[in-house]
Design a protein around this motif. Structure first.
Motif, PDB file in Angstrom:
ATOM      1  N   GLN A  85       0.846  -1.190   0.000  1.00 46.31           N
ATOM      2  CA  GLN A  85       0.000   0.000   0.000  1.00 46.31           C
ATOM      3  C   GLN A  85       0.885   1.244   0.000  1.00 46.31           C
ATOM      4  O   GLN A  85       2.084   1.170   0.261  1.00 46.31           O
ATOM      5  N   THR A 138      -3.852   4.120   0.560  1.00 45.42           N
ATOM      6  CA  THR A 138      -4.574   3.189  -0.306  1.00 45.42           C
ATOM      7  C   THR A 138      -5.038   1.978   0.499  1.00 45.42           C
ATOM      8  O   THR A 138      -4.523   1.690   1.581  1.00 45.42           O
ATOM      9  N   SER A 140      -0.069   0.392 -10.073  1.00 45.52           N
ATOM     10  CA  SER A 140      -0.959  -0.482  -9.318  1.00 45.52           C
ATOM     11  C   SER A 140      -1.318  -1.706 -10.142  1.00 45.52           C
ATOM     12  O   SER A 140      -1.281  -1.677 -11.386  1.00 45.52           O
ATOM     13  N   GLY A 152      -4.606  10.927  -0.366  1.00 49.06           N
ATOM     14  CA  GLY A 152      -5.152   9.647  -0.775  1.00 49.06           C
ATOM     15  C   GLY A 152      -6.483   9.722  -1.484  1.00 49.06           C
ATOM     16  O   GLY A 152      -6.990   8.697  -1.967  1.00 49.06           O
ATOM     17  N   LEU A 209      -8.309   8.849  -6.213  1.00 49.98           N
ATOM     18  CA  LEU A 209      -7.489   7.877  -6.921  1.00 49.98           C
ATOM     19  C   LEU A 209      -8.101   7.638  -8.293  1.00 49.98           C
ATOM     20  O   LEU A 209      -9.278   7.285  -8.402  1.00 49.98           O
TER      21      LEU A 209
END
Length: 322
Positions: A47, A62, A87, A105, A108
């Motif tokens: 993460q 994440t 990712s 964060g 995304l």
């Protein structure tokens, strides 16, 4: 009473272990800025986290969720408000996908190759241009077939167009912006047919928008590079970690010896990035399997400061300083 004492001792031990990796009790770090890095969560999935340079105010950005996704190779933009990363979300046999998110964060989102499309861009090692108008990255064109043909690409936010910058049968990777129109990278292109193990690599530069390339080094022994814009030089780690590191002057191509800190082993050590004032450099020390220590080193005062007190596995780290 003995039961209460045992539970008190256990509480102290658990608390000590949970705080051993990151010194979250320090209120103000000696080194300014903030870090973003990829590390395993409690389930072992990588993460993205942020923290101050002493480990304080650590925050997980994440979460894998139902997708069981993982996140790697985060990179700050120039003002520390955005993060580019890779990712396994929407990844393919060609490799991981490129994503963006806010520094807290939120938001995304995938980096798409074209507007009005659901196709997510495949790539790795994203790097923002100094003015944040572009993101450079490398991508493997034949890895699903067992190949190693990595090429460099750049995404332009103004045009929503991705341009391929290199085109060889070899591996071109690890882009590093010199300025908004020039990129350094590492390649084995000139050793492709004479080095079956593909361990010989040199530094090259590619210029945009009219794409042209030049070779910068001729040793074939480049391990990694880190650009210090203040003194206009590249810090080079040789392919063999035990050899002397050196600076390569961008303007004159002259090389000078780098005084490596005596309390850090050069084996399995590489430079992550420099502070914007060119005084501090962040090293990662150790291999991925055993975990790494991250160490700040001041080239003026020769002071070294640790980020983590115990090694941890990582999949990329970046440091933002004003």
């Amino acid at each position: 009473m003995w039961r209460d004492i045992k539970w008190s001792v256990l509480l102290v031990i658990v608390t000590s272990i949970s705080c051993s990796l990151f010194s979250s009790e320090e209120p103000t770090p000696e080194i300014p800025g903030k870090l973003v890095y990829s590390a395993p969560d409690k389930n072992g999935r990588y993460q993205i986290y942020t923290s101050l340079t002493n480990g304080a105010k650590r925050k997980q950005l994440t979460s894998s969720g139902d997708e069981e996704a993982e996140f790697f190779n985060p990179a700050w933009n120039s003002d520390g408000t955005q993060i580019a990363l890779t990712s396994t979300l929407n990844s393919s046999t060609e490799g991981p996908s490129l994503y963006l998110m806010n520094s807290d964060g939120s938001n995304l989102r995938p980096l798409k190759g074209r507007s009005n499309t659901d196709i997510v861009t495949t790539g790795n090692n994203p790097k923002w241009s100094p003015d944040d108008s572009k993101i450079a990255f490398d991508s493997c064109l034949n890895c699903e077939l067992g190949g190693r043909n990595h090429e460099l690409f750049v995404y332009d936010f103004e045009t929503d167009i991705i341009t391929q910058l290199t085109d060889t049968v070899s591996s071109d990777f690890y882009p590093e912006w010199k300025n908004n129109e020039e990129l350094y990278f590492i390649s084995d292109r000139d050793y492709y047919l004479i080095d079956s193990l593909r361990t010989n690599e040199d530094i090259y530069i590619v210029r945009i928008p009219k794409i042209s390339e030049s070779r910068i080094t001729y040793t074939g022994k480049i391990g990694s590079l880190s650009l210090n814009r203040i003194n206009n030089s590249i810090l080079i780690r040789p392919e063999s970690g035990d050899e002397d590191w050196y600076f390569l002057d961008i303007s004159t191509s002259d090389s000078t010896f780098f005084e490596f800190p005596s309390n850090i082993s050069r084996t399995f050590t590489s430079a992550v990035t420099w502070s914007k004032n060119g005084e501090w450099i962040l090293f990662k020390v150790g291999g991925l399997r055993a975990g790494r220590l991250f160490t700040f080193y001041n080239t003026e005062t020769k002071v070294t400061l640790q980020f983590n007190s115990e090694p941890f596995k990582d999949a990329g780290m970046d440091w933002y300083t004003e």
